[in-house]
Design an enzyme around this catalytic site. Structure first.
Site, PDB file in Angstrom:
ATOM      1  N   ASP A  49       6.636  35.383 -12.766  1.00  0.00           N
ATOM      2  CA  ASP A  49       5.401  35.768 -13.423  1.00  0.00           C
ATOM      3  C   ASP A  49       4.127  36.751 -13.501  1.00  0.00           C
ATOM      4  O   ASP A  49       3.531  35.559 -12.785  1.00  0.00           O
ATOM      5  CB  ASP A  49       5.394  33.825 -14.101  1.00  0.00           C
ATOM      6  CG  ASP A  49       4.771  34.567 -15.504  1.00  0.00           C
ATOM      7  OD1 ASP A  49       3.821  35.124 -16.135  1.00  0.00           O
ATOM      8  OD2 ASP A  49       4.924  32.981 -16.402  1.00  0.00           O
TER       9      ASP A  49
ATOM     10  N   CYS B 216       0.917  26.280 -22.354  1.00  0.00           N
ATOM     11  CA  CYS B 216       2.403  26.247 -22.661  1.00  0.00           C
ATOM     12  C   CYS B 216       2.886  25.868 -21.408  1.00  0.00           C
ATOM     13  O   CYS B 216       4.082  26.771 -20.854  1.00  0.00           O
ATOM     14  CB  CYS B 216       2.970  27.328 -23.152  1.00  0.00           C
ATOM     15  SG  CYS B 216       2.341  28.015 -24.694  1.00  0.00           S
TER      16      CYS B 216
ATOM     17  N   GLN C 236      -0.818  35.867 -15.113  1.00  0.00           N
ATOM     18  CA  GLN C 236      -2.352  35.895 -15.271  1.00  0.00           C
ATOM     19  C   GLN C 236      -2.750  37.554 -14.115  1.00  0.00           C
ATOM     20  O   GLN C 236      -4.027  37.187 -13.681  1.00  0.00           O
ATOM     21  CB  GLN C 236      -2.553  34.327 -14.949  1.00  0.00           C
ATOM     22  CG  GLN C 236      -1.864  33.541 -16.195  1.00  0.00           C
ATOM     23  CD  GLN C 236      -3.072  33.723 -17.355  1.00  0.00           C
ATOM     24  OE1 GLN C 236      -4.276  34.169 -16.952  1.00  0.00           O
ATOM     25  NE2 GLN C 236      -1.890  33.843 -18.640  1.00  0.00           N
TER      26      GLN C 236
ATOM     27  N   LYS D 172      -3.016  41.358 -21.180  1.00  0.00           N
ATOM     28  CA  LYS D 172      -4.336  40.503 -20.252  1.00  0.00           C
ATOM     29  C   LYS D 172      -4.955  41.572 -19.555  1.00  0.00           C
ATOM     30  O   LYS D 172      -5.995  40.932 -19.455  1.00  0.00           O
ATOM     31  CB  LYS D 172      -2.917  39.074 -19.490  1.00  0.00           C
ATOM     32  CG  LYS D 172      -1.812  38.650 -20.289  1.00  0.00           C
ATOM     33  CD  LYS D 172      -2.844  37.025 -20.446  1.00  0.00           C
ATOM     34  CE  LYS D 172      -1.329  36.781 -20.998  1.00  0.00           C
ATOM     35  NZ  LYS D 172      -2.027  34.789 -21.641  1.00  0.00           N
TER      36      LYS D 172
ATOM     37  N   HIS E  49       5.043  28.467 -16.680  1.00  0.00           N
ATOM     38  CA  HIS E  49       4.839  28.773 -18.460  1.00  0.00           C
ATOM     39  C   HIS E  49       6.141  28.445 -19.212  1.00  0.00           C
ATOM     40  O   HIS E  49       6.727  28.437 -18.628  1.00  0.00           O
ATOM     41  CB  HIS E  49       4.411  30.075 -18.712  1.00  0.00           C
ATOM     42  CG  HIS E  49       3.689  30.033 -20.090  1.00  0.00           C
ATOM     43  ND1 HIS E  49       4.690  30.616 -21.169  1.00  0.00           N
ATOM     44  CD2 HIS E  49       2.138  30.556 -20.614  1.00  0.00           C
ATOM     45  CE1 HIS E  49       3.987  30.794 -22.174  1.00  0.00           C
ATOM     46  NE2 HIS E  49       2.606  30.474 -22.106  1.00  0.00           N
TER      47      HIS E  49
END
Lengths: 407, 137
Positions: free
Chosen positions: A198, A364, A201, A224, A120
């Site tokens: 990261d 993104c 998600q 999220k 991202h």
């Protein structure tokens, strides 16, 4: 299936609205259950005070709640120590913190940071900024057509000896693929590089154990995993946080300040200048506890079922091409696609008119879209509150949208 | 009326001026940062008039129909008139209701046109916020 989606859905005020759209954009931000909204409301109405400041009981209770939230995050991530959790505004801020603090202090011209093409923008741009500022090198690790990280490219990059950090997503926000983060971390460590994950998600879909992964950094956002916006967290190993300089200067991040200098506080406060998102921390705690109470087996099996239905539905549509994984077991949380002759923006606008919320664009992740050879895509993402029927209804809706554009 | 009105779809399916032009005097490209739509514009200006215009790009029906309609409109017009072409004029040219989420699609052609003309005079290019401000006026 063990998870009763009617019970889950009843807990979401959004889904109790008389006319609510089919929400298939939880990868952008998830709807909030009652328990999260109530926890924040009760705190704001009756227990509100700033943290780490007042010596009165109300402030002390607020501080306790804030620190309990940190401990909930620690437990959720299976971290060793609560002081390894730094509260930030978002995943983006957490990833920037790594670059601005650790990267800025330790990287020199000629050092390299390796990024997968799945990343991202928030895991890319902070390093590109350091490239401009200090002349560090960015090494890109590619993927195959199914979205799997090309491990031999990583091995080759690490072999050069100048890679100081590997940044990798735990779950692609476009393709839904899950790079083998644990294996990548082990290989990076053998080559003397740190690993940043990261987990924006990943956090809402599968359990995480930073101890098992043995990663150095891991970032996520509150909104999220069904929590509020405005709060995120960075996990970092204790010794790393100790060595890193502060990121922002201000209140709370200092031990002492004099006219000619200051001494920073210990981590995590060193990285939490200013009044933190206290109410949001209370909401995040409620969200993570809610998720853990449902249980990962039920969460994973429900969402795996939804992904199978999504693939089944999308595959029946002529001219539709699913990006990345060929089968639903290769994707998690989201699946992206393009439809021949139909721009993603037009498609999602027309789907929106029919009551379906899907995201279109490059999500993104422009370098990934360049790699895929397309300017934009449509993304369908799933969450605990989605049902098989909602996803099946998308098939005819896409057909109707296409007929408008091609009539 | 719907955004996907017949005249928009017609221009989308059969875009006008979508080819390079000979002896162009300016070229300028703009993109839409939110979605990655791209638009490259070519103009041939002679004696203060837009003699020819061409474009290339990829994007949604609205931005593609918009540039097609805009170039059809401005070909043959004087540069001084084209410079005055405003977001309000663009709205009436498109003739469909615009919601916030589609403003950048609708105005990408106009931004490209404004900036092509500014560039030809060696001026500073217009930003998205500056263009959208004019829409508020």
């Amino acid at each position: 299936m063990a998870l009763d989606s009617a019970v889950i859905r009843r807990q979401f005020p959004f889904l109790q609205e008389r006319k609510h759209p089919v929400y298939l954009d939880s990868a952008a931000s998830a709807q909030k259950p009652d328990c999260v909204l109530q926890a924040m409301d009760t705190f704001t109405r009756t227990r509100y005070a700033n943290v780490h400041r007042g010596l009165y009981a109300l402030s002390e209770q607020a501080t306790d709640l804030f620190e309990q939230s940190r401990n909930t995050v620690r437990t959720f991530l299976r971290a060793r120590h609560a002081d390894e959790i730094v509260f930030t505004k978002s995943t983006t801020e957490a990833l920037n913190l790594i670059a601005r603090s650790w990267g800025h202090a330790t990287l020199r011209k000629g050092d390299a940071v390796a990024l997968t093409i799945l990343e991202h923008h928030s895991a890319i741009v902070p390093w590109l900024q350091l490239k401009e500022e200090k002349g560090i090198e960015i090494v890109w690790i590619g993927i195959d057509d199914q979205g799997n990280v090309q491990r031999e490219e990583l091995t080759r990059a690490l072999g050069k000896g100048n890679v100081r950090l590997v940044s990798v997503t735990g779950l692609s926000n476009v393709l839904g693929v899950r790079p083998p983060v644990g294996e990548i971390a082990a290989e990076a460590r053998r080559a003397g590089a740190l690993v940043a994950v990261d987990a924006a998600q990943w956090i809402g879909h599968h359990p995480i154990s930073v101890r098992e992964l043995d990663c150095d950094f891991l970032a996520f956002s509150g909104h999220k995993p069904y929590g509020p916006t405005g709060i995120g967290a960075l996990y970092a190993k204790r010794e790393l946080l100790r060595s890193m300089p502060p990121f922002l200067g201000g209140g709370m991040m200092i031990r002492e300040v004099h006219r000619n200098g200051f001494t920073p506080a210990d981590a995590p406060q060193k990285f939490e200048a200013g009044t933190p998102p206290v109410t949001e921390a209370v909401g995040l705690k409620a969200a993570l506890e809610w998720l853990e109470a449902i249980g990962w087996n039920d969460i994973e099996s429900h969402e795996a079922h939804l992904m199978r239905v999504a693939f089944d539905t999308l595959r029946t549509i002529p001219g539709l091409r699913i990006l990345g994984p060929k089968t639903p077991d290769g994707a998690s949380g989201c699946v992206s696609f393009v439809v021949e002759g139909t721009h993603p923006h037009d498609l999602t606008d027309l789907l929106g008119q029919q009551g379906f919320c899907l995201r279109a664009g490059h999500h993104c992740a422009q370098p990934l879209h360049e790699r895929l050879g397309i300017p934009a895509s449509v993304r369908l993402s799933v969450a605990l509150y989605n049902t098989e029927e909602e996803i099946r209804a998308l098939g005819p809706a896409i057909a109707r949208a296409r007929s408008v554009l091609s009539k | 009326m719907d955004l996907y009105a017949e005249h928009i779809l017609e221009h989308h399916r059969h875009p006008r001026h979508k080819s390079p032009i000979a002896n162009r005097t300016i070229e300028h490209a703009e993109n839409n940062p939110a979605c990655g739509d791209t638009l490259a514009l070519e103009l041939k200006i002679k004696k203060g008039k837009i003699e020819a215009a061409g474009w290339n790009g990829s994007g949604c029906a609205l931005s593609q129909a918009g540039i097609s309609m805009l170039l059809e409109k401005i070909t043959g017009m004087s540069v001084s008139d084209v410079e005055k072409f405003s977001p309000k004029d663009m709205r009436s040219l498109l003739g469909v209701p615009l919601t916030t989420r589609r403003l950048q699609c609708a105005f990408l052609p106009l931004l490209a046109l404004h900036n092509a003309l500014r560039k030809s005079k060696g001026g500073q290019t217009e930003t998205w916020p500056e263009l959208l401000d004019q829409d508020q006026e």
